[in-house]
Each structure stands twice: as C-alpha cells, then as structure tokens.
Design a protein around this motif. Structure first.
Motif, PDB file in Angstrom:
ATOM      1  N   PRO A 197      -0.098  21.715   1.487  1.00 21.24           N
ATOM      2  CA  PRO A 197      -0.408  20.231   1.987  1.00 21.24           C
ATOM      3  C   PRO A 197      -0.037  19.243   0.852  1.00 21.24           C
ATOM      4  CG  PRO A 197      -2.340  21.219   1.462  1.00 21.24           C
ATOM      5  CD  PRO A 197      -1.263  22.491   1.214  1.00 21.24           C
ATOM      6  N   TYR A 198       0.330  18.174   1.524  1.00 19.70           N
ATOM      7  CA  TYR A 198       0.950  17.208   0.247  1.00 19.70           C
ATOM      8  C   TYR A 198       0.807  15.724   0.845  1.00 19.70           C
ATOM      9  CZ  TYR A 198       5.537  17.016   2.476  1.00 19.70           C
ATOM     10  OH  TYR A 198       6.479  17.034   3.309  1.00 19.70           O
ATOM     11  N   GLU A 199       0.831  14.896  -0.061  1.00 24.29           N
ATOM     12  CA  GLU A 199       1.121  13.311   0.509  1.00 24.29           C
ATOM     13  C   GLU A 199       2.223  12.800  -0.138  1.00 24.29           C
ATOM     14  OE1 GLU A 199      -2.428  11.137  -0.756  1.00 24.29           O
ATOM     15  OE2 GLU A 199      -3.641  12.397   0.839  1.00 24.29           O
ATOM     16  N   THR A 200       2.713  11.925   0.634  1.00 27.86           N
ATOM     17  CA  THR A 200       4.101  11.367  -0.068  1.00 27.86           C
ATOM     18  C   THR A 200       3.485  10.158  -0.737  1.00 27.86           C
ATOM     19  OG1 THR A 200       4.212   9.696   1.945  1.00 27.86           O
ATOM     20  CG2 THR A 200       5.428  12.064   2.154  1.00 27.86           C
ATOM     21  N   GLU A 201       4.274   9.552  -1.566  1.00 25.33           N
ATOM     22  CA  GLU A 201       4.084   8.335  -2.489  1.00 25.33           C
ATOM     23  C   GLU A 201       3.507   7.222  -1.366  1.00 25.33           C
ATOM     24  OE1 GLU A 201       7.406   7.399  -4.818  1.00 25.33           O
ATOM     25  OE2 GLU A 201       7.103   8.976  -5.986  1.00 25.33           O
ATOM     26  N   SER A 202       3.754   7.111  -0.239  1.00 23.70           N
ATOM     27  CA  SER A 202       3.501   6.197   0.637  1.00 23.70           C
ATOM     28  C   SER A 202       2.041   6.279   1.169  1.00 23.70           C
ATOM     29  CB  SER A 202       4.387   5.886   1.721  1.00 23.70           C
ATOM     30  OG  SER A 202       4.375   7.063   2.591  1.00 23.70           O
ATOM     31  N   GLY A 203       1.323   7.656   0.893  1.00 21.55           N
ATOM     32  CA  GLY A 203       0.133   7.998   1.131  1.00 21.55           C
ATOM     33  C   GLY A 203       0.183   8.759   2.628  1.00 21.55           C
ATOM     34  N   GLU A 204       1.194   9.213   3.279  1.00 19.85           N
ATOM     35  CA  GLU A 204       1.264   9.794   4.437  1.00 19.85           C
ATOM     36  C   GLU A 204       0.900  11.614   4.093  1.00 19.85           C
ATOM     37  OE1 GLU A 204       4.978   9.406   5.947  1.00 19.85           O
ATOM     38  OE2 GLU A 204       4.406   7.560   6.815  1.00 19.85           O
ATOM     39  N   ARG A 205       0.146  11.925   4.845  1.00 14.82           N
ATOM     40  CA  ARG A 205      -0.190  13.487   4.459  1.00 14.82           C
ATOM     41  C   ARG A 205       0.508  14.307   5.462  1.00 14.82           C
ATOM     42  NH1 ARG A 205      -5.183  16.269   2.960  1.00 14.82           N
ATOM     43  NH2 ARG A 205      -5.107  18.319   3.655  1.00 14.82           N
ATOM     44  N   HIS A 206       1.182  15.376   4.857  1.00 20.38           N
ATOM     45  CA  HIS A 206       2.242  16.356   5.633  1.00 20.38           C
ATOM     46  C   HIS A 206       1.916  17.578   5.011  1.00 20.38           C
ATOM     47  CE1 HIS A 206       4.766  13.334   7.314  1.00 20.38           C
ATOM     48  NE2 HIS A 206       4.656  12.843   6.263  1.00 20.38           N
ATOM     49  N   HIS A 207       2.615  18.856   5.938  1.00 17.37           N
ATOM     50  CA  HIS A 207       2.135  19.953   5.435  1.00 17.37           C
ATOM     51  C   HIS A 207       3.610  20.799   5.383  1.00 17.37           C
ATOM     52  CE1 HIS A 207      -2.243  20.528   6.293  1.00 17.37           C
ATOM     53  NE2 HIS A 207      -1.882  19.501   7.095  1.00 17.37           N
TER      54      HIS A 207
END
Length: 254
Positions: free
Chosen positions: A10-20
């Motif tokens: 799991p991670y977040e982009t620099e814009s704050g979007e959470r992704h997998h």
C-alpha cells in the motif's frame, strides 16, 4: 519451477492518493517461466510452480478479483486438484497471504511468509535461497505505518524508493547468489517480473511487465531489460506525455 516472490504494497502518492500495488518475480532453469507462473491484478498475486498447473493461477487471480480472499481461493482450488501433492502455490491480496508446498515437490523445497509477501521454491540448493530473497525484499519493502492516533496509514511513495519491479529483481538476484535452482545441467533459463497497481498513468510503465524467455543469464538479462525499459519510458514521457493525456498525437508537436 524454481523460486518466486509475491508482494503487496500500500502506498500514497505525493498528492495524497492511496493506492495498492502487487508484484510477482520468478526465475527457473527452464525456458518461458513468464508464460506459466506469475499472475497479477490490482487486487492480488498468485504464483503457480513445481509441476505447474496454469489453471491454478488463472482461476486463482479471477477468484481474487471477484472478492474472494487469496487463502480461500487457492485452498479451494487445491482441494479440487488431484495433482496437489506435486504443486507449489502461493500469493497475496490486500489482507491475506497464502503458501502451499505439496509433499511431492522436488527437494529442496519450501516457502516463507511475511506480513505482505510470500516466497516459495523447489529444486533449490537449500533454504538459504528463499531466506536471501525474503531478506532482500524486506530491506526495501513499502508497508503501512501505524499511527496510534489515526491507525494504519500508507507510506508515501518517496522519490528515492526504487520501483517495485526493480526491487523484485533484486530479490531474485539475492536468492540466486545463494545457489538458486540446483539443476546446473540445464543451461537455458528464464525469468519474469510483473507489477500491477491501482494508480493510473498517462503512459503505463513498460518496466512493470518484463520477461526473459530463454537465456543462460536470466536475472542479469532481466535487469538489463528493466534498465532499458525505464530509459525508454522516460524518453516516451519527455516526447509524448501531453499527447497521451490529450489522446491526440497533434499534441506531440510532430
């Protein structure tokens, strides 16, 4: 089918979007492993090996995509498979891991599980192969961080963090340095890495789906192909990113 690693990050982009993101990497002393072993989607991963049953990978990832937990999906498939004692099967989804090594797999065989990854192999020189692969991945793994006030939070993707595909290749290399597949009489080998993510890109990174189907130096060749794919991707973005975003080649300025 020698050894492989399945991971979830799991991670977040620099814009704050959470992704997998999910990935599988595998190598063996046979040609074409990328056509048989790794199965990946944005919901999970499955690796099928030893006496390969491709249907376990195909149906396993389909079940995960339909919402079934990876352990339930793969256990159900193995229960219906008469050849299960000769299979090796493992995978991860967003919440669960699963590993299975049938008692008739070729020695040395075994598997390891971490919180968000699995490694498994057969016909190896020994357990150090899997231990080294697991340790190499663990050293660079991106995982949830626990904040006591807010609960789990995905780690923000850092510009200094290598792409998952590269880190999976590094894990294969670490296992191979410990001996890897013991069948030294088989010189024609192969390797593959596949990564899927919930994050969208104007141009999908080509380095997330790479195969070396027949060579005597599979991991070195996979690493070289990865490096070339990264360079090509950067060149493509520099020239065509605006055109892809607009879905219009006129934006490329050519």
């Amino acid at each position: 089918m020698t050894f492989s690693i399945c991971v979830h990050e799991p991670y977040e982009t620099e814009s704050g979007e959470r992704h997998h993101r999910f990935g599988v990497a595998v190598t063996t002393r046979l040609p074409g492993v990328g056509t048989l072993c790794p199965f990946v989607s944005e919901h999970g991963t499955v690796a099928t090996q030893s006496l390969v049953n491709v249907e376990l990978g195909e149906r396993g990832i389909a079940y995960i995509d339909d919402g079934l937990a990876v352990d339930d999906a793969l256990e159900a498939l193995l229960n219906a498979d008469e050849g299960a004692p000769q299979r090796q099967l493992h995978g991860v989804d967003r919440e669960t891991t699963f590993t299975f090594s049938g008692e008739e797999c070729g020695d040395w065989y075994g598997h390891r599980e971490g919180e968000t990854y699995t490694v498994a192999g057969n016909l190896l020189t020994g357990p150090a192969v899997l231990e080294a692969a697991a340790e190499a991945y663990e050293a660079t793994a991106v995982r949830d961080e626990l904040d006591p006030s807010t609960g789990p939070a995905a780690v923000t993707a850092d510009v200094d963090t290598d792409p998952l595909a590269k880190r999976l290749i590094d894990a294969l290399a670490a296992g191979d340095r410990e001996g890897g597949d013991k069948r030294e009489e088989l010189s024609v080998q192969s390797a593959a890495v596949v990564v899927e993510t919930t994050e969208s890109h104007p141009v999908e990174p080509p380095y997330n789906d790479l195969r070396i189907d027949a060579t005597e130096t599979p991991i070195a060749d996979l690493r070289e192909t990865y490096d070339l794919a990264v360079r090509g991707y950067r060149d493509t973005l520099a020239r065509y990113e605006d055109a892809y975003e607009a879905d219009d080649l006129a934006e490329s300025g050519e």
